[in-house]
Scaffold this motif. Structure first.
Motif, PDB file in Angstrom:
ATOM      1  N   UNK A 129     -50.736  25.254  41.866  1.00 59.07           N
ATOM      2  CA  UNK A 129     -49.380  24.842  41.502  1.00 59.07           C
ATOM      3  C   UNK A 129     -48.756  24.128  42.694  1.00 59.07           C
ATOM      4  N   UNK A 130     -47.697  23.418  42.426  1.00 60.25           N
ATOM      5  CA  UNK A 130     -46.968  22.756  43.497  1.00 60.25           C
ATOM      6  C   UNK A 130     -45.485  22.824  43.229  1.00 60.25           C
ATOM      7  N   UNK A 142     -49.815  19.916  45.826  1.00 61.16           N
ATOM      8  CA  UNK A 142     -50.694  21.084  45.796  1.00 61.16           C
ATOM      9  C   UNK A 142     -50.107  22.171  46.664  1.00 61.16           C
ATOM     10  N   UNK A 143     -50.093  23.398  46.135  1.00 55.97           N
ATOM     11  CA  UNK A 143     -49.641  24.544  46.904  1.00 55.97           C
ATOM     12  C   UNK A 143     -50.773  25.082  47.754  1.00 55.97           C
ATOM     13  N   UNK A 144     -50.558  26.231  48.383  1.00 57.89           N
ATOM     14  CA  UNK A 144     -51.569  26.787  49.276  1.00 57.89           C
ATOM     15  C   UNK A 144     -52.851  27.188  48.573  1.00 57.89           C
ATOM     16  N   UNK A 145     -52.798  27.425  47.257  1.00 57.72           N
ATOM     17  CA  UNK A 145     -53.994  27.836  46.533  1.00 57.72           C
ATOM     18  C   UNK A 145     -54.530  26.748  45.614  1.00 57.72           C
ATOM     19  N   UNK A 178     -35.353  16.251  43.332  1.00 56.63           N
ATOM     20  CA  UNK A 178     -36.238  15.204  42.808  1.00 56.63           C
ATOM     21  C   UNK A 178     -37.297  15.814  41.901  1.00 56.63           C
ATOM     22  N   UNK A 179     -37.069  15.717  40.599  1.00 53.24           N
ATOM     23  CA  UNK A 179     -38.028  16.241  39.620  1.00 53.24           C
ATOM     24  C   UNK A 179     -38.891  15.132  39.035  1.00 53.24           C
ATOM     25  N   UNK A 180     -38.816  13.944  39.608  1.00 55.89           N
ATOM     26  CA  UNK A 180     -39.529  12.806  39.037  1.00 55.89           C
ATOM     27  C   UNK A 180     -41.048  13.007  38.927  1.00 55.89           C
ATOM     28  N   UNK A 181     -41.710  13.803  39.775  1.00 51.99           N
ATOM     29  CA  UNK A 181     -43.153  13.973  39.595  1.00 51.99           C
ATOM     30  C   UNK A 181     -43.558  14.552  38.235  1.00 51.99           C
ATOM     31  N   UNK A 200     -34.665  29.415  40.466  1.00 60.39           N
ATOM     32  CA  UNK A 200     -34.227  28.274  41.249  1.00 60.39           C
ATOM     33  C   UNK A 200     -35.333  27.373  41.738  1.00 60.39           C
ATOM     34  N   UNK A 201     -36.593  27.699  41.443  1.00 59.94           N
ATOM     35  CA  UNK A 201     -37.717  26.863  41.874  1.00 59.94           C
ATOM     36  C   UNK A 201     -38.339  26.161  40.681  1.00 59.94           C
ATOM     37  N   UNK A 202     -38.539  24.881  40.830  1.00 54.05           N
ATOM     38  CA  UNK A 202     -39.199  24.089  39.802  1.00 54.05           C
ATOM     39  C   UNK A 202     -40.521  23.578  40.375  1.00 54.05           C
ATOM     40  N   UNK A 203     -41.541  23.575  39.543  1.00 50.00           N
ATOM     41  CA  UNK A 203     -42.838  23.089  40.018  1.00 50.00           C
ATOM     42  C   UNK A 203     -43.755  22.777  38.860  1.00 50.00           C
ATOM     43  N   UNK A 204     -44.973  22.413  39.207  1.00 51.85           N
ATOM     44  CA  UNK A 204     -45.955  22.026  38.194  1.00 51.85           C
ATOM     45  C   UNK A 204     -47.286  22.704  38.490  1.00 51.85           C
TER      46      UNK A 204
END
Length: 348
Positions: free
Chosen positions: A252-253, A246-249, A259-262, A216-220
């Motif tokens: 990834x984000x 940017x994620x905590x590390x 909103x998947x536009x990024x 259920x999570x989408x990211x880059x």
């Protein structure tokens, strides 16, 4: 799953304080100074490495190496010094060597170290070098391991899991006394990517994003992540929106499911180590220009593994597997089939 945890870096396992203390108490560790040099060794023969935890000194090029970094065995194998032990990351392959690295084992059978670092196991292997770049070990663990053998860590300018493949190859090459071979390997990989860029002039100035969808999570993947670097090495740029994620590390984000536009780039590479059936059913994916114009590429689990490793051996492997699909996707015509996307069911 293990691979996404590894991609998030901060979730990677490392040895506990209990095990470190047990290693000290076991009596397996010789009471020598960190990076000390025998009196018989000439200072001119020393190899000095400054890194995040201080300085490591090798009295001579290493030959018996334990690889504690999750991907450092690729560099050792490429340089012709198979390690006596490899750290397991993910994937079900003999001795922890993926298909691109298997031919370089040369009949050797490295011990596979799984889970937490065992001080006792490392000591029993009697290494003359421990490569711990990208291992996630703490300073305390480094100090204990250094009583077994000199330990290589990442340079201070890089995060624990962010050493670039070329810097890693050069560092390991110097530790093995094979700097010339390391430079040759790095130059050959540079040429491989330069040749691909020359063959594909339509790539120039285009955007590309490596993305995932799981549970259920989408990211880059962004920044110093090996998948993001792979695309950058081919000349692609991230979308402006991705540069702000940017994620905590920093690897990834995550994105809002609304909103998947990024990730809507000229080329959208889906990392197929994750559940593809969930991606196929992702409603908002079909609102993307990348879907409508046939710009989606799927990195199979094997190719996704090669991108994740991001090594001097795995990068050319990943490029060879993906080049045709990247070329097919970049033209923006849904009439040009992208084989991996078709096979994954993304075009229906």
């Amino acid at each position: 799953m293990d691979e996404i945890k590894a991609a998030r870096a901060s979730g990677l396992p490392h040895s506990s304080r209990r095990q470190v203390l047990a290693g000290i108490a076991s009596g397996l560790l010789a009471p020598v100074l960190v990076g000390s040099t025998p009196a018989s060794a000439s200072a001119a023969d020393e190899l000095r490495f400054t890194h995040a935890y201080g300085e490591t000194v090798l009295p001579a090029p290493a030959r018996r190496v334990v690889s504690l970094g999750y991907t450092t065995h690729d560099a050792l194998l490429a340089l012709g010094v198979p390690p006596v032990a490899n750290r397991y990351w993910f994937g079900d392959y003999p001795f922890g060597a993926w298909p691109w690295a298997q031919p370089y084992l040369d009949g050797t059978e490295p011990e596979l170290l799984k889970g937490e670092v065992s001080i006792e196991k490392v000591a029993a292997l009697r290494p003359d070098l421990i490569v711990a770049i990208g291992s996630g070990i703490s300073r305390a663990e480094y100090s204990v391991l250094s009583r077994i053998a000199p330990v290589l860590m990442q340079e201070a300018r890089y995060p624990p899991y962010g050493t670039p493949w070329d810097a890693l190859t050069r560092t390991v090459g110097r530790a093995l006394g094979r700097s010339d071979e390391a430079e040759r390997l790095v130059a050959a990989t540079y040429r491989t990517f330069a040749d691909a860029r020359a063959r594909n002039p339509l790539w120039a100035g285009r955007t590309a994003v490596a993305a995932y969808h799981m549970s259920g999570e989408t990211g880059a993947f962004v920044g110093a992540d090996t998948r993001a670097r792979f695309l950058a090495d081919l000349g692609f740029q991230p979308t402006p929106a991705i540069t702000r994620i940017a994620g905590p590390d920093g690897f990834y984000g995550a994105l809002s499911p609304e909103d998947l536009s990024p990730v809507d780039a000229d080329i959208l590479v889906w990392i197929a180590a994750f559940a593809m059936q969930d991606l196929v059913a992702l409603p908002m994916r079909k609102t993307l220009r990348a879907y409508r114009e046939g710009r989606e590429v799927v990195a199979s689990p094997l190719v996704a593994g090669a991108m994740s490793y991001g090594s001097v051996l795995s990068l050319p492997f990943a490029l060879k597997a993906l080049e045709a699909d990247l070329t097919a996707a970049v033209d923006g015509s849904p009439e040009t089939p992208v084989k991996s996307a078709v096979e994954a069911g993304l075009t229906s």
